[in-house]
Design an enzyme around this catalytic site. Structure first.
Site, PDB file in Angstrom:
ATOM      1  N   GLU A  41      72.054 -75.014 130.724  1.00 27.37           N
ATOM      2  CA  GLU A  41      70.701 -74.555 130.541  1.00 27.37           C
ATOM      3  C   GLU A  41      70.574 -74.777 129.020  1.00 27.37           C
ATOM      4  O   GLU A  41      71.292 -74.297 128.240  1.00 27.37           O
ATOM      5  CB  GLU A  41      70.565 -72.940 130.729  1.00 27.37           C
ATOM      6  CG  GLU A  41      70.608 -72.443 132.062  1.00 27.37           C
ATOM      7  CD  GLU A  41      70.414 -71.053 132.427  1.00 27.37           C
ATOM      8  OE1 GLU A  41      69.667 -70.325 131.614  1.00 27.37           O
ATOM      9  OE2 GLU A  41      71.276 -70.361 133.383  1.00 27.37           O
ATOM     10  N   TYR A  89      69.099 -72.003 124.096  1.00 25.70           N
ATOM     11  CA  TYR A  89      67.637 -72.032 124.103  1.00 25.70           C
ATOM     12  C   TYR A  89      66.976 -72.253 122.571  1.00 25.70           C
ATOM     13  O   TYR A  89      67.816 -71.432 121.732  1.00 25.70           O
ATOM     14  CB  TYR A  89      67.138 -70.900 124.698  1.00 25.70           C
ATOM     15  CG  TYR A  89      67.202 -70.971 126.342  1.00 25.70           C
ATOM     16  CD1 TYR A  89      66.327 -71.728 126.901  1.00 25.70           C
ATOM     17  CD2 TYR A  89      68.231 -70.103 126.860  1.00 25.70           C
ATOM     18  CE1 TYR A  89      66.667 -71.792 128.405  1.00 25.70           C
ATOM     19  CE2 TYR A  89      68.291 -70.347 128.428  1.00 25.70           C
ATOM     20  CZ  TYR A  89      67.505 -71.117 129.158  1.00 25.70           C
ATOM     21  OH  TYR A  89      67.571 -71.441 130.365  1.00 25.70           O
ATOM     22  N   GLU A 132      65.798 -72.699 139.390  1.00 27.21           N
ATOM     23  CA  GLU A 132      66.057 -71.491 139.700  1.00 27.21           C
ATOM     24  C   GLU A 132      64.960 -70.743 140.424  1.00 27.21           C
ATOM     25  O   GLU A 132      63.630 -71.266 140.240  1.00 27.21           O
ATOM     26  CB  GLU A 132      66.255 -70.639 138.277  1.00 27.21           C
ATOM     27  CG  GLU A 132      66.468 -69.212 138.520  1.00 27.21           C
ATOM     28  CD  GLU A 132      66.695 -68.316 137.393  1.00 27.21           C
ATOM     29  OE1 GLU A 132      66.767 -68.898 136.147  1.00 27.21           O
ATOM     30  OE2 GLU A 132      67.433 -67.338 137.599  1.00 27.21           O
ATOM     31  N   GLN A 183      63.485 -75.311 133.057  1.00 28.89           N
ATOM     32  CA  GLN A 183      63.828 -75.750 134.203  1.00 28.89           C
ATOM     33  C   GLN A 183      63.092 -77.054 134.809  1.00 28.89           C
ATOM     34  O   GLN A 183      62.196 -77.255 134.220  1.00 28.89           O
ATOM     35  CB  GLN A 183      63.457 -74.360 135.153  1.00 28.89           C
ATOM     36  CG  GLN A 183      64.396 -73.257 134.792  1.00 28.89           C
ATOM     37  CD  GLN A 183      64.563 -72.176 135.597  1.00 28.89           C
ATOM     38  OE1 GLN A 183      63.787 -72.007 136.560  1.00 28.89           O
ATOM     39  NE2 GLN A 183      65.168 -70.936 135.176  1.00 28.89           N
ATOM     40  N   ASN A 193      77.036 -66.530 136.393  1.00 31.60           N
ATOM     41  CA  ASN A 193      76.228 -66.938 135.583  1.00 31.60           C
ATOM     42  C   ASN A 193      75.847 -65.908 134.462  1.00 31.60           C
ATOM     43  O   ASN A 193      75.864 -64.672 134.862  1.00 31.60           O
ATOM     44  CB  ASN A 193      74.782 -67.488 136.107  1.00 31.60           C
ATOM     45  CG  ASN A 193      73.461 -67.705 135.000  1.00 31.60           C
ATOM     46  OD1 ASN A 193      73.554 -68.693 134.521  1.00 31.60           O
ATOM     47  ND2 ASN A 193      72.818 -66.870 134.752  1.00 31.60           N
ATOM     48  N   GLU A 194      76.102 -66.198 133.045  1.00 30.56           N
ATOM     49  CA  GLU A 194      75.791 -65.160 132.021  1.00 30.56           C
ATOM     50  C   GLU A 194      76.329 -64.198 132.378  1.00 30.56           C
ATOM     51  O   GLU A 194      75.582 -63.019 132.237  1.00 30.56           O
ATOM     52  CB  GLU A 194      74.091 -65.413 131.892  1.00 30.56           C
ATOM     53  CG  GLU A 194      73.817 -66.571 131.262  1.00 30.56           C
ATOM     54  CD  GLU A 194      72.488 -66.483 130.579  1.00 30.56           C
ATOM     55  OE1 GLU A 194      71.658 -65.419 130.573  1.00 30.56           O
ATOM     56  OE2 GLU A 194      71.906 -67.738 129.692  1.00 30.56           O
TER      57      GLU A 194
END
Ligand code: AHR
Length: 483
Positions: free
Chosen positions: A292, A240, A28, A348, A174-175
Protein backbone atom coordinates in the site's frame (compact mmCIF):
# COMPACT_ATOMS: atom_id res chain seq x y z
CA UNK A 1 27.73 25.02 -14.36
CA UNK A 2 25.80 24.67 -17.61
CA UNK A 3 22.30 26.08 -17.34
CA UNK A 4 20.83 22.88 -18.69
CA UNK A 5 20.79 19.53 -16.95
CA UNK A 6 22.75 16.86 -18.82
CA UNK A 7 21.76 13.24 -18.32
CA UNK A 8 24.14 10.32 -18.75
CA UNK A 9 22.73 6.81 -18.62
CA UNK A 10 25.29 4.54 -16.92
CA UNK A 11 24.27 1.24 -18.49
CA UNK A 12 26.93 -0.69 -16.55
CA UNK A 13 25.59 0.36 -13.15
CA UNK A 14 22.60 -1.91 -12.83
CA UNK A 15 20.26 -1.75 -9.83
CA UNK A 16 18.20 -4.77 -10.81
CA UNK A 17 15.29 -5.84 -12.98
CA UNK A 18 12.14 -3.74 -12.76
CA UNK A 19 9.64 -6.47 -11.97
CA UNK A 20 6.19 -5.70 -13.39
CA UNK A 21 5.01 -6.33 -9.83
CA UNK A 22 6.46 -2.92 -8.89
CA UNK A 23 3.59 -1.35 -10.83
CA UNK A 24 0.89 -3.19 -8.90
CA UNK A 25 -2.49 -1.98 -7.66
CA UNK A 26 -4.82 -2.51 -4.74
CA UNK A 27 -8.61 -2.92 -4.77
CA UNK A 28 -10.30 -2.91 -1.40
CA UNK A 29 -13.97 -3.18 -0.54
CA UNK A 30 -13.74 0.33 0.86
CA UNK A 31 -16.04 3.19 -0.12
CA UNK A 32 -16.58 3.08 -3.89
CA UNK A 33 -13.39 1.32 -4.90
CA UNK A 34 -14.79 -2.15 -5.59
CA UNK A 35 -18.55 -1.64 -5.44
CA UNK A 36 -19.43 1.17 -7.85
CA UNK A 37 -15.79 1.55 -8.92
CA UNK A 38 -14.72 -1.61 -10.67
CA UNK A 39 -17.97 -3.52 -10.05
CA UNK A 40 -21.52 -2.43 -10.84
CA UNK A 41 -23.18 -5.84 -11.00
CA UNK A 42 -24.51 -7.78 -13.96
CA UNK A 43 -27.91 -6.06 -13.97
CA UNK A 44 -26.48 -2.54 -14.08
CA UNK A 45 -27.46 -0.13 -16.88
CA UNK A 46 -23.76 0.80 -16.98
CA UNK A 47 -22.16 -1.33 -19.71
CA UNK A 48 -20.32 -4.15 -18.00
CA UNK A 49 -18.46 -7.38 -18.50
CA UNK A 50 -19.80 -9.95 -16.01
CA UNK A 51 -20.67 -7.12 -13.60
CA UNK A 52 -17.41 -5.16 -13.99
CA UNK A 53 -17.83 -1.76 -15.62
CA UNK A 54 -16.42 -1.85 -19.12
CA UNK A 55 -15.00 1.67 -19.24
CA UNK A 56 -12.83 0.98 -16.17
CA UNK A 57 -11.90 -2.47 -17.45
CA UNK A 58 -10.69 -1.07 -20.78
CA UNK A 59 -8.79 1.73 -19.06
CA UNK A 60 -7.04 -0.80 -16.85
CA UNK A 61 -6.05 -2.86 -19.87
CA UNK A 62 -4.39 0.23 -21.33
CA UNK A 63 -2.38 1.06 -18.19
CA UNK A 64 0.23 -1.18 -16.58
CA UNK A 65 -1.94 -3.25 -14.24
CA UNK A 66 0.27 -6.29 -13.80
CA UNK A 67 -0.80 -7.06 -10.23
CA UNK A 68 -3.95 -6.54 -8.18
CA UNK A 69 -4.29 -7.04 -4.42
CA UNK A 70 -7.74 -7.80 -3.00
CA UNK A 71 -10.04 -7.71 -0.94
CA UNK A 72 -8.28 -5.45 1.60
CA UNK A 73 -6.71 -3.71 3.49
CA UNK A 74 -8.45 -3.73 6.79
CA UNK A 75 -11.43 -5.31 5.04
CA UNK A 76 -9.43 -8.52 4.54
CA UNK A 77 -9.39 -9.31 8.25
CA UNK A 78 -13.18 -9.39 8.32
CA UNK A 79 -13.65 -11.16 5.02
CA UNK A 80 -14.88 -14.76 4.86
CA UNK A 81 -14.21 -16.04 1.39
CA UNK A 82 -17.02 -18.60 1.43
CA UNK A 83 -19.50 -15.70 1.47
CA UNK A 84 -18.34 -14.81 -2.03
CA UNK A 85 -18.71 -18.11 -3.89
CA UNK A 86 -21.65 -20.04 -5.29
CA UNK A 87 -25.13 -19.02 -6.33
CA UNK A 88 -26.43 -17.70 -3.03
CA UNK A 89 -24.42 -14.99 -1.32
CA UNK A 90 -25.19 -13.68 2.17
CA UNK A 91 -25.35 -9.96 2.86
CA UNK A 92 -22.74 -9.07 5.47
CA UNK A 93 -21.34 -5.99 7.12
CA UNK A 94 -18.50 -4.77 4.95
CA UNK A 95 -16.06 -3.14 7.34
CA UNK A 96 -12.89 -1.21 6.78
CA UNK A 97 -11.35 1.98 8.10
CA UNK A 98 -14.41 2.92 10.11
CA UNK A 99 -16.89 2.54 7.24
CA UNK A 100 -19.66 -0.03 7.42
CA UNK A 101 -21.58 -0.98 4.33
CA UNK A 102 -24.09 -3.57 3.28
CA UNK A 103 -22.02 -6.04 1.33
CA UNK A 104 -23.98 -8.43 -0.87
CA UNK A 105 -20.83 -10.36 -1.75
CA UNK A 106 -21.64 -10.16 -5.47
CA UNK A 107 -17.96 -9.64 -6.15
CA UNK A 108 -16.28 -12.76 -4.79
CA UNK A 109 -13.34 -15.03 -5.52
CA UNK A 110 -14.37 -16.24 -9.00
CA UNK A 111 -15.40 -12.79 -10.15
CA UNK A 112 -12.16 -11.24 -8.91
CA UNK A 113 -9.86 -13.90 -10.35
CA UNK A 114 -11.66 -13.90 -13.71
CA UNK A 115 -11.37 -10.10 -13.76
CA UNK A 116 -7.63 -10.31 -13.13
CA UNK A 117 -7.30 -12.63 -16.09
CA UNK A 118 -9.34 -10.28 -18.22
CA UNK A 119 -7.21 -7.21 -17.43
CA UNK A 120 -3.92 -9.12 -17.52
CA UNK A 121 -3.16 -8.78 -13.82
CA UNK A 122 -1.66 -11.30 -11.47
CA UNK A 123 -3.90 -11.79 -8.43
CA UNK A 124 -2.73 -11.22 -4.87
CA UNK A 125 -5.18 -12.39 -2.21
CA UNK A 126 -5.05 -11.01 1.32
CA UNK A 127 -6.14 -13.64 3.85
CA UNK A 128 -8.09 -13.11 7.04
CA UNK A 129 -6.09 -13.58 10.21
CA UNK A 130 -8.02 -11.05 12.32
CA UNK A 131 -11.37 -12.83 12.43
CA UNK A 132 -10.62 -15.96 10.44
CA UNK A 133 -8.70 -19.13 11.16
CA UNK A 134 -5.77 -21.11 9.83
CA UNK A 135 -8.20 -23.66 8.44
CA UNK A 136 -10.25 -20.99 6.66
CA UNK A 137 -7.18 -19.57 4.93
CA UNK A 138 -5.90 -23.05 4.04
CA UNK A 139 -9.30 -23.86 2.56
CA UNK A 140 -9.25 -20.72 0.41
CA UNK A 141 -5.82 -21.66 -0.89
CA UNK A 142 -6.93 -25.22 -1.60
CA UNK A 143 -10.14 -23.99 -3.25
CA UNK A 144 -8.18 -21.71 -5.57
CA UNK A 145 -5.13 -23.80 -6.37
CA UNK A 146 -5.56 -27.52 -5.73
CA UNK A 147 -5.94 -30.04 -8.53
CA UNK A 148 -6.58 -33.17 -6.40
CA UNK A 149 -10.33 -33.86 -6.56
CA UNK A 150 -11.22 -32.83 -3.01
CA UNK A 151 -14.65 -31.55 -1.95
CA UNK A 152 -13.37 -27.99 -2.24
CA UNK A 153 -12.05 -28.59 -5.74
CA UNK A 154 -15.34 -30.18 -6.76
CA UNK A 155 -17.11 -27.13 -5.38
CA UNK A 156 -14.84 -24.84 -7.41
CA UNK A 157 -15.62 -26.92 -10.48
CA UNK A 158 -19.35 -26.75 -9.90
CA UNK A 159 -18.98 -22.99 -9.49
CA UNK A 160 -17.55 -22.83 -12.99
CA UNK A 161 -13.78 -23.24 -12.73
CA UNK A 162 -12.39 -26.76 -13.06
CA UNK A 163 -8.84 -25.58 -13.67
CA UNK A 164 -6.83 -24.47 -10.63
CA UNK A 165 -6.47 -20.70 -10.55
CA UNK A 166 -2.84 -20.94 -9.45
CA UNK A 167 -2.85 -17.83 -7.28
CA UNK A 168 0.74 -17.30 -6.17
CA UNK A 169 0.60 -14.36 -3.76
CA UNK A 170 -1.08 -14.75 -0.36
CA UNK A 171 -1.06 -12.17 2.39
CA UNK A 172 -1.26 -13.54 5.92
CA UNK A 173 -3.35 -10.77 7.43
CA UNK A 174 -3.09 -7.03 6.92
CA UNK A 175 -1.77 -4.37 9.29
CA UNK A 176 -2.02 -6.85 12.13
CA UNK A 177 -0.32 -4.30 14.37
CA UNK A 178 -3.56 -2.24 14.02
CA UNK A 179 -6.85 -2.99 12.29
CA UNK A 180 -5.83 -6.62 11.77
CA UNK A 181 -6.02 -7.49 15.47
CA UNK A 182 -3.71 -5.13 17.41
CA UNK A 183 -1.16 -7.86 17.84
CA UNK A 184 2.29 -7.19 19.19
CA UNK A 185 5.12 -8.22 16.88
CA UNK A 186 6.04 -11.29 18.93
CA UNK A 187 2.56 -12.78 19.00
CA UNK A 188 1.97 -11.96 15.34
CA UNK A 189 5.31 -13.62 14.50
CA UNK A 190 4.29 -16.83 16.27
CA UNK A 191 0.85 -16.77 14.70
CA UNK A 192 2.39 -16.13 11.29
CA UNK A 193 4.60 -19.20 11.67
CA UNK A 194 1.55 -21.37 12.34
CA UNK A 195 -0.42 -19.98 9.38
CA UNK A 196 2.52 -20.10 6.99
CA UNK A 197 3.48 -23.66 7.93
CA UNK A 198 0.00 -24.94 7.18
CA UNK A 199 -0.41 -22.85 4.02
CA UNK A 200 2.87 -24.19 2.66
CA UNK A 201 1.63 -27.75 3.19
CA UNK A 202 -1.44 -26.98 1.11
CA UNK A 203 0.50 -25.29 -1.69
CA UNK A 204 4.30 -25.20 -1.52
CA UNK A 205 4.33 -22.88 -4.53
CA UNK A 206 2.36 -20.16 -2.81
CA UNK A 207 4.37 -17.02 -2.07
CA UNK A 208 3.52 -15.89 1.44
CA UNK A 209 3.54 -12.31 2.63
CA UNK A 210 4.15 -11.45 6.28
CA UNK A 211 2.95 -8.21 7.77
CA UNK A 212 5.55 -5.60 8.67
CA UNK A 213 5.07 -2.11 10.06
CA UNK A 214 7.61 0.32 11.52
CA UNK A 215 11.27 -0.20 12.48
CA UNK A 216 10.60 -1.48 15.98
CA UNK A 217 7.91 -3.93 14.85
CA UNK A 218 9.97 -5.09 11.89
CA UNK A 219 13.02 -5.84 14.04
CA UNK A 220 10.99 -7.83 16.55
CA UNK A 221 9.07 -9.65 13.86
CA UNK A 222 12.22 -10.64 11.99
CA UNK A 223 13.67 -11.79 15.28
CA UNK A 224 10.72 -14.16 15.63
CA UNK A 225 11.09 -15.32 12.04
CA UNK A 226 14.88 -15.52 11.76
CA UNK A 227 14.94 -19.32 12.11
CA UNK A 228 11.83 -19.68 9.97
CA UNK A 229 12.84 -17.59 7.00
CA UNK A 230 11.76 -20.45 4.75
CA UNK A 231 8.18 -19.50 5.66
CA UNK A 232 8.46 -15.95 4.32
CA UNK A 233 8.62 -14.84 0.70
CA UNK A 234 7.61 -11.19 1.01
CA UNK A 235 7.62 -8.69 3.84
CA UNK A 236 4.78 -6.17 3.64
CA UNK A 237 5.20 -2.50 4.51
CA UNK A 238 2.84 0.42 3.89
CA UNK A 239 3.71 4.05 3.33
CA UNK A 240 1.19 6.87 2.95
CA UNK A 241 2.37 10.44 2.32
CA UNK A 242 0.58 12.82 4.60
CA UNK A 243 2.64 15.97 5.02
CA UNK A 244 1.78 17.84 1.82
CA UNK A 245 -1.19 19.78 3.16
CA UNK A 246 -4.49 20.08 1.35
CA UNK A 247 -5.04 18.07 -1.82
CA UNK A 248 -5.43 21.18 -3.97
CA UNK A 249 -4.79 24.31 -1.83
CA UNK A 250 -1.18 23.64 -0.92
CA UNK A 251 1.68 26.11 -0.44
CA UNK A 252 4.98 25.98 -2.32
CA UNK A 253 6.55 24.53 0.80
CA UNK A 254 3.92 21.80 1.01
CA UNK A 255 4.38 20.98 -2.67
CA UNK A 256 8.07 20.25 -2.06
CA UNK A 257 7.36 18.49 1.21
CA UNK A 258 5.11 15.97 -0.48
CA UNK A 259 7.74 15.13 -3.11
CA UNK A 260 10.34 14.75 -0.37
CA UNK A 261 8.07 12.41 1.52
CA UNK A 262 7.60 10.34 -1.62
CA UNK A 263 11.41 10.18 -2.00
CA UNK A 264 11.75 9.03 1.59
CA UNK A 265 9.78 5.90 0.79
CA UNK A 266 13.06 4.60 -0.60
CA UNK A 267 14.77 5.11 2.77
CA UNK A 268 12.04 3.07 4.40
CA UNK A 269 12.63 0.27 1.90
CA UNK A 270 16.37 0.39 2.59
CA UNK A 271 15.84 0.37 6.34
CA UNK A 272 13.51 -2.64 6.04
CA UNK A 273 15.95 -4.44 3.80
CA UNK A 274 18.75 -3.95 6.37
CA UNK A 275 16.55 -5.40 9.12
CA UNK A 276 15.72 -8.46 7.03
CA UNK A 277 19.34 -8.86 6.00
CA UNK A 278 20.49 -8.66 9.62
CA UNK A 279 18.06 -11.35 10.66
CA UNK A 280 18.40 -13.89 7.87
CA UNK A 281 21.48 -12.90 5.86
CA UNK A 282 21.63 -14.79 2.59
CA UNK A 283 19.73 -17.81 3.90
CA UNK A 284 16.59 -16.69 2.11
CA UNK A 285 15.70 -13.94 -0.33
CA UNK A 286 12.74 -12.14 1.21
CA UNK A 287 11.32 -9.42 -1.01
CA UNK A 288 9.88 -6.23 0.36
CA UNK A 289 6.22 -5.82 -0.56
CA UNK A 290 5.21 -2.17 -0.41
CA UNK A 291 1.66 -3.32 -0.85
CA UNK A 292 0.00 0.00 0.00
CA UNK A 293 1.46 3.36 -0.95
CA UNK A 294 0.40 6.79 -2.08
CA UNK A 295 -0.87 10.19 -1.07
CA UNK A 296 -3.52 10.37 1.64
CA UNK A 297 -4.76 13.95 1.85
CA UNK A 298 -5.94 15.50 5.12
CA UNK A 299 -9.43 16.11 3.70
CA UNK A 300 -10.10 12.37 3.96
CA UNK A 301 -8.05 11.57 7.02
CA UNK A 302 -8.69 11.73 10.75
CA UNK A 303 -5.11 11.13 11.82
CA UNK A 304 -1.66 12.59 11.13
CA UNK A 305 -0.54 16.08 10.13
CA UNK A 306 -3.31 18.58 9.21
CA UNK A 307 -6.01 15.89 9.49
CA UNK A 308 -9.39 17.46 9.01
CA UNK A 309 -11.22 14.98 11.22
CA UNK A 310 -14.97 15.31 11.36
CA UNK A 311 -17.31 12.73 9.95
CA UNK A 312 -16.09 9.59 8.40
CA UNK A 313 -15.91 10.02 4.67
CA UNK A 314 -15.68 7.87 1.59
CA UNK A 315 -11.92 8.31 1.17
CA UNK A 316 -12.36 10.09 -2.17
CA UNK A 317 -9.87 12.89 -2.57
CA UNK A 318 -8.41 15.27 -5.13
CA UNK A 319 -5.95 13.57 -7.51
CA UNK A 320 -3.78 16.31 -8.98
CA UNK A 321 -0.68 16.59 -11.11
CA UNK A 322 1.31 17.07 -7.89
CA UNK A 323 0.17 13.63 -6.71
CA UNK A 324 1.24 12.11 -10.03
CA UNK A 325 4.67 13.73 -9.65
CA UNK A 326 4.94 12.25 -6.17
CA UNK A 327 4.21 8.84 -7.71
CA UNK A 328 6.95 9.44 -10.31
CA UNK A 329 9.40 10.37 -7.53
CA UNK A 330 8.53 7.10 -5.82
CA UNK A 331 9.02 5.14 -9.08
CA UNK A 332 12.57 6.48 -9.25
CA UNK A 333 13.19 4.96 -5.83
CA UNK A 334 11.41 1.72 -6.75
CA UNK A 335 13.79 1.33 -9.69
CA UNK A 336 16.85 1.97 -7.53
CA UNK A 337 15.56 -0.62 -5.05
CA UNK A 338 14.57 -3.10 -7.74
CA UNK A 339 16.72 -5.72 -6.12
CA UNK A 340 15.02 -5.46 -2.70
CA UNK A 341 11.48 -4.48 -3.58
CA UNK A 342 9.46 -7.42 -4.83
CA UNK A 343 6.17 -5.58 -5.36
CA UNK A 344 4.43 -2.26 -4.83
CA UNK A 345 0.69 -1.58 -4.90
CA UNK A 346 -0.74 1.90 -5.09
CA UNK A 347 -3.75 2.56 -2.87
CA UNK A 348 -6.28 2.27 -4.43
CA UNK A 349 -7.19 1.41 -8.00
CA UNK A 350 -10.48 3.30 -8.47
CA UNK A 351 -12.09 6.23 -6.61
CA UNK A 352 -10.40 5.73 -3.24
CA UNK A 353 -7.25 7.66 -2.15
CA UNK A 354 -4.64 8.08 -4.91
CA UNK A 355 -6.81 6.50 -7.56
CA UNK A 356 -5.66 6.35 -11.19
CA UNK A 357 -9.31 6.12 -12.25
CA UNK A 358 -12.43 7.88 -10.98
CA UNK A 359 -16.09 7.24 -11.68
CA UNK A 360 -19.33 9.08 -11.02
CA UNK A 361 -22.55 7.51 -12.28
CA UNK A 362 -21.85 6.55 -15.84
CA UNK A 363 -18.90 8.96 -16.17
CA UNK A 364 -15.33 7.75 -15.91
CA UNK A 365 -12.14 9.77 -16.09
CA UNK A 366 -8.43 9.18 -15.71
CA UNK A 367 -6.41 11.04 -13.10
CA UNK A 368 -2.86 12.35 -13.64
CA UNK A 369 -1.65 9.33 -11.64
CA UNK A 370 -3.10 7.08 -14.35
CA UNK A 371 -0.90 8.86 -16.88
CA UNK A 372 2.11 8.52 -14.59
CA UNK A 373 1.63 4.74 -14.65
CA UNK A 374 1.03 4.71 -18.40
CA UNK A 375 4.18 6.67 -19.21
CA UNK A 376 6.33 4.26 -17.16
CA UNK A 377 5.18 1.27 -19.20
CA UNK A 378 8.47 1.04 -21.18
CA UNK A 379 10.37 0.43 -17.92
CA UNK A 380 8.54 -2.76 -16.94
CA UNK A 381 10.82 -5.76 -17.20
CA UNK A 382 13.86 -3.59 -18.00
CA UNK A 383 17.14 -3.35 -16.15
CA UNK A 384 17.16 -0.28 -13.92
CA UNK A 385 20.43 1.59 -14.34
CA UNK A 386 21.95 4.65 -12.75
CA UNK A 387 21.47 8.05 -14.39
CA UNK A 388 23.89 10.86 -13.77
CA UNK A 389 22.34 14.33 -13.79
CA UNK A 390 24.84 17.17 -14.12
CA UNK A 391 24.04 20.86 -13.89
CA UNK A 392 20.65 22.46 -14.10
CA UNK A 393 18.26 24.10 -11.70
CA UNK A 394 18.11 23.63 -7.95
CA UNK A 395 15.11 23.51 -5.66
CA UNK A 396 14.79 25.91 -2.71
CA UNK A 397 16.50 23.35 -0.43
CA UNK A 398 19.48 23.13 -2.81
CA UNK A 399 18.67 19.68 -4.19
CA UNK A 400 18.53 19.18 -7.98
CA UNK A 401 15.27 20.05 -9.67
CA UNK A 402 15.87 17.56 -12.46
CA UNK A 403 15.90 13.89 -11.49
CA UNK A 404 15.67 10.84 -13.71
CA UNK A 405 15.41 7.10 -13.91
CA UNK A 406 16.40 4.85 -16.80
CA UNK A 407 16.05 1.24 -17.85
CA UNK A 408 17.53 -0.83 -20.64
CA UNK A 409 15.80 -3.68 -22.39
CA UNK A 410 17.63 -5.55 -25.15
CA UNK A 411 19.31 -2.68 -26.97
CA UNK A 412 16.63 -0.13 -26.11
CA UNK A 413 16.72 2.55 -23.43
CA UNK A 414 13.88 4.32 -21.67
CA UNK A 415 14.39 7.44 -19.60
CA UNK A 416 11.87 9.21 -17.41
CA UNK A 417 12.90 12.67 -16.34
CA UNK A 418 11.19 15.06 -13.95
CA UNK A 419 11.43 18.77 -13.45
CA UNK A 420 10.39 19.15 -9.84
CA UNK A 421 10.69 22.94 -9.82
CA UNK A 422 7.29 24.45 -9.13
CA UNK A 423 7.87 27.71 -11.04
CA UNK A 424 10.77 27.35 -13.46
CA UNK A 425 11.13 25.36 -16.63
CA UNK A 426 14.20 23.16 -17.19
CA UNK A 427 16.25 22.41 -20.27
CA UNK A 428 17.46 18.82 -20.28
CA UNK A 429 19.99 17.17 -22.57
CA UNK A 430 19.17 13.51 -23.02
CA UNK A 431 21.38 10.85 -24.62
CA UNK A 432 18.39 9.05 -26.13
CA UNK A 433 16.79 9.81 -29.43
CA UNK A 434 13.07 9.72 -29.81
CA UNK A 435 10.04 11.66 -28.87
CA UNK A 436 8.83 12.24 -25.37
CA UNK A 437 5.53 11.64 -23.63
CA UNK A 438 5.08 14.68 -21.44
CA UNK A 439 2.80 15.05 -18.43
CA UNK A 440 2.40 18.75 -17.63
CA UNK A 441 -0.23 21.35 -16.85
CA UNK A 442 -0.40 25.03 -15.92
CA UNK A 443 -0.73 24.40 -12.22
CA UNK A 444 0.54 21.51 -10.10
CA UNK A 445 -2.89 21.50 -8.47
CA UNK A 446 -4.64 20.79 -11.77
CA UNK A 447 -6.75 17.67 -11.95
CA UNK A 448 -9.23 16.02 -14.25
CA UNK A 449 -12.93 15.66 -13.61
CA UNK A 450 -16.12 14.48 -15.29
CA UNK A 451 -16.43 17.83 -17.10
CA UNK A 452 -12.73 18.23 -17.86
CA UNK A 453 -11.32 14.73 -18.32
CA UNK A 454 -8.45 15.95 -20.52
CA UNK A 455 -7.03 18.84 -18.53
CA UNK A 456 -3.96 16.83 -17.50
CA UNK A 457 -3.02 14.29 -20.15
CA UNK A 458 0.07 12.93 -21.88
CA UNK A 459 1.27 14.85 -24.90
CA UNK A 460 3.89 13.83 -27.48
CA UNK A 461 6.70 16.36 -27.73
CA UNK A 462 9.73 16.33 -29.97
CA UNK A 463 13.35 16.49 -28.90
CA UNK A 464 15.73 18.88 -30.63
CA UNK A 465 19.25 17.71 -31.62
CA UNK A 466 22.00 20.05 -30.38
CA UNK A 467 25.15 18.29 -31.63
CA UNK A 468 25.82 16.52 -28.28
CA UNK A 469 22.51 14.83 -27.76
CA UNK A 470 18.85 15.73 -27.79
CA UNK A 471 17.30 18.54 -25.87
CA UNK A 472 13.95 18.50 -24.13
CA UNK A 473 12.26 21.52 -22.62
CA UNK A 474 10.46 20.52 -19.45
CA UNK A 475 7.87 22.98 -18.13
CA UNK A 476 7.69 23.58 -14.36
CA UNK A 477 6.34 20.61 -12.35
CA UNK A 478 6.38 18.16 -15.21
CA UNK A 479 7.66 14.73 -16.17
CA UNK A 480 8.43 13.03 -19.46
CA UNK A 481 9.39 9.59 -20.72
CA UNK A 482 11.60 9.12 -23.74
CA UNK A 483 11.68 5.57 -25.04
O1 AHR B 1 -6.02 1.88 2.02
C1 AHR B 1 -6.83 2.19 3.11
C2 AHR B 1 -6.42 1.48 4.39
O2 AHR B 1 -5.16 1.92 4.77
C3 AHR B 1 -6.28 -0.01 4.30
O3 AHR B 1 -7.48 -0.67 4.47
C4 AHR B 1 -5.35 -0.31 5.44
O4 AHR B 1 -4.56 -1.45 5.22
C5 AHR B 1 -4.54 0.95 5.58
O5 AHR B 1 -4.51 1.41 6.88
Amino acid sequence: MPEFAALTVLTDEVFGTVSPRLYGHFAEHLGRCCYDGIWVGRGSPIPNWNGFRLDVLNALKAMPTPLLRWPGGCYADHYHWRDGIGPSRPVRLGMSCGLQVEDDNGLGTHEFLDYCKQIGAEAYLAGNMGSGSVQEMCDWLEYCNASVQTELVKERTSNGHAEPYGVKLWGVGNENWGCGGHYDADSYGLEYRRYATMLQHVDPNAELVTCGHNKEWNERLMDKLRHHAFLVDHFSIHRYWVTGGSGTAFSDEQYYKLLREADETEDFVKETRAIIQDAVGDKKKIGIALDEWGVWHPEVRQWGEDAVGGDLNNYEQACTLRDALAACAAFEGFHRQADSLSMANIAQIVNVLQAPIRTEGDAMWLTPTYHAFAMHEPHLGGQAVRVLVEGGLSLPDGSPAVTATATTKDSRKAVTVMNRHLHEGATVRIPVEGSAKLLASDRASDENGPDSPDRVVLREVGLTPDGNGWVLELPPHSVATIA
